[in-house]
Design an enzyme around this catalytic site. Sequence first.
Site, PDB file in Angstrom:
ATOM      1  CG  LEU A  39      -1.647   1.348   1.740  1.00  0.00           C
ATOM      2  CD1 LEU A  39      -2.407   0.460   2.905  1.00  0.00           C
ATOM      3  CD2 LEU A  39      -0.564   2.723   2.294  1.00  0.00           C
ATOM      4  CG  ASP A  41       0.724   8.037  -2.765  1.00  0.00           C
ATOM      5  OD1 ASP A  41       1.263   7.526  -2.220  1.00  0.00           O
ATOM      6  OD2 ASP A  41       0.652   8.740  -3.345  1.00  0.00           O
ATOM      7  CD  GLN A  57      -1.646   4.397  -6.059  1.00  0.00           C
ATOM      8  OE1 GLN A  57      -0.558   4.209  -6.671  1.00  0.00           O
ATOM      9  NE2 GLN A  57      -2.543   5.129  -7.085  1.00  0.00           N
ATOM     10  CE1 TYR A 100       1.884   4.503 -10.813  1.00  0.00           C
ATOM     11  CE2 TYR A 100       3.624   6.585 -10.958  1.00  0.00           C
ATOM     12  CZ  TYR A 100       3.137   5.154 -10.837  1.00  0.00           C
ATOM     13  OH  TYR A 100       4.173   4.331 -10.981  1.00  0.00           O
ATOM     14  CB  SER A 101      -2.519   9.160  -6.264  1.00  0.00           C
ATOM     15  OG  SER A 101      -1.166   8.139  -5.301  1.00  0.00           O
ATOM     16  CG  ASP A 171       0.985  12.467  -6.971  1.00  0.00           C
ATOM     17  OD1 ASP A 171       0.599  11.097  -7.998  1.00  0.00           O
ATOM     18  OD2 ASP A 171       1.568  12.572  -6.500  1.00  0.00           O
ATOM     19  CD  GLU A 223       6.254  11.252  -5.621  1.00  0.00           C
ATOM     20  OE1 GLU A 223       6.238  11.934  -4.251  1.00  0.00           O
ATOM     21  OE2 GLU A 223       6.344  11.751  -6.662  1.00  0.00           O
TER      22      GLU A 223
HETATM   23  C1  FRU Z   1       3.797   9.090  -4.369  1.00  0.00           C
HETATM   24  C2  FRU Z   1       3.974   8.765  -5.271  1.00  0.00           C
HETATM   25  C3  FRU Z   1       2.514   9.424  -5.921  1.00  0.00           C
HETATM   26  C4  FRU Z   1       1.816   8.592  -7.586  1.00  0.00           C
HETATM   27  C5  FRU Z   1       2.663   7.044  -6.174  1.00  0.00           C
HETATM   28  C6  FRU Z   1       2.219   6.217  -7.256  1.00  0.00           C
HETATM   29  O1  FRU Z   1       4.159   8.439  -3.175  1.00  0.00           O
HETATM   30  O2  FRU Z   1       5.010   8.591  -6.489  1.00  0.00           O
HETATM   31  O3  FRU Z   1       3.814  10.784  -6.636  1.00  0.00           O
HETATM   32  O4  FRU Z   1       1.226   8.763  -7.799  1.00  0.00           O
HETATM   33  O5  FRU Z   1       3.094   7.346  -5.611  1.00  0.00           O
HETATM   34  O6  FRU Z   1       2.121   4.791  -6.511  1.00  0.00           O
END
Ligand code: FRU
Length: 476
Positions: A39, A41, A57, A100-101, A171, A223
């Site tokens: 796991l 974000d 995630q 992704y996030s 993100d 991020e």
């Molecule tokens: C932060 C990150 C985000 C990305 C995601 C991928 O931890 O790197 O920038 O969207 O995790 O899992």
Amino acid sequence: MMTKEDYQKEYGTHQKMRDHVRQDQYRLQYHLMPPAGYLNDPNGLCQKDGIYHIYFQYTPFDCGWGTKLWGHYTTKDMIHFQEEEPFLYPDTKMDKDGVYSGSAFVKDNLIHYFYTGNVKLYDRNDYDYINEGREQNTIHMTSQDGYHISQKELILTNDDYPQDMSKHVRDPKIFEKDGYYYMAIGGRTRDNQGCVLLYKSDDLQHFKYYNRLILPNFGYMWECPDLFELDGQLFLMTCPQGLVQQGYNYANVYQMGYFKVNYDFQQNTYTLSEFHELDRGFDIYAPQSFLDEKGRRIQYAWMGIPDADYDNQPTIDYDWQHALTMPKVLTYHDGQIYQQPMEEMKALREKTIVSHCHQIKQEDTICFEMNIELEENKDFHLKIRDDAHLTYQNHILTLSLGQSGHGRATRSIEINEVYQMTIFSDTSSLEIFINDGQTVFTTRVYSESLHQTVEFLTSIKGKVTYYPLKPYVITK
Ligand code: FRU
């Protein structure tokens, strides 16, 4: 790529992994973890019709970095959780290397989701991970209920980001102000400046480039941006990468914290305050907040961090890694953000034991909340468990871990006075709130003995209230 059908097929072949996870003594009792696997974000946080949706995630079949899905928990009371089927799969051309996030925004009875579709063009000659060979697609979809989604809709691509951006743009998070929607997206320029891109919309469908938030030479990548107001003050919470440690500050490999933003939306100009680290522990990253139906600004973060030089081998040995922090309520006063556990957590308290600092009773559960009110402002040494200690000396507050830290050694903050502490201890985590949430230390810890052994090794006057905590109830 992993479609729902791929996932379902593969799920059946991983029963052993899930059995293994269940045997781990370090499984957390009152935190959200991956059912198995990895796991990172928190994503898409929102509340709709009384139900909190907590997505994350998720790499279900591997406890290291791998293809990302969005896992999904729901709850009505923050105590009883339902493990739902994964919510999003990397099943299209525009997100084939990972969903992704991203975030959620509830408007007019509809949940809008925005996330980054990650595409890596490995077979291109110019693929270099940073500047070429990647698509970073901003994707929008909606849901009435948080379970069923509309078609994924591509709303921004590489061509829509400023020319000087690298291929690290991701993100998205929405902030509403005066009838407009601003989307904040984290990024890295080609000359390695971290920044947040802002896009503006009046319908949550069409977004136009608006501005970028940047502080020159403050890291190479920012991020997980989160733009929100507390009590009329605008904040940008984000995770800069590439800061150099300065004394006790910026001690982790990557940071998490906030700027106060003074934004003049008429003129489209802004100033940023200095950066303020939100947490002083080892395992904290990728925070995301949302407004719940009671109007509280609630924040979850990833209780983990990428690329650290310490590890979680004890849980990896049992086929899982990482967890989310406790949900916290953010408020703004005395010039800074304060963090408090949600009051719903009180329902986990089994009983109340009141004593004094010099006579903390030994109880047998390591899963507890302990509230300490100090009656004198002096140095102290508090043993939290095994080789985990909190010391306060010459205005420096230090968390130190020995063997149980698996490479985590010390983290400190300079602080004028410590008058209050709340320790949340779970099997393999600590969240230590200082001075009613003025700062927090969040860490994983792998103690040999899972018994409560809190003890002041110096004498200090104060009141201690100890609450053994019950576990979450998580059903599938
Ligand atoms: C932060 C990150 C985000 C990305 C995601 C991928 O931890 O790197 O920038 O969207 O995790 O899992």
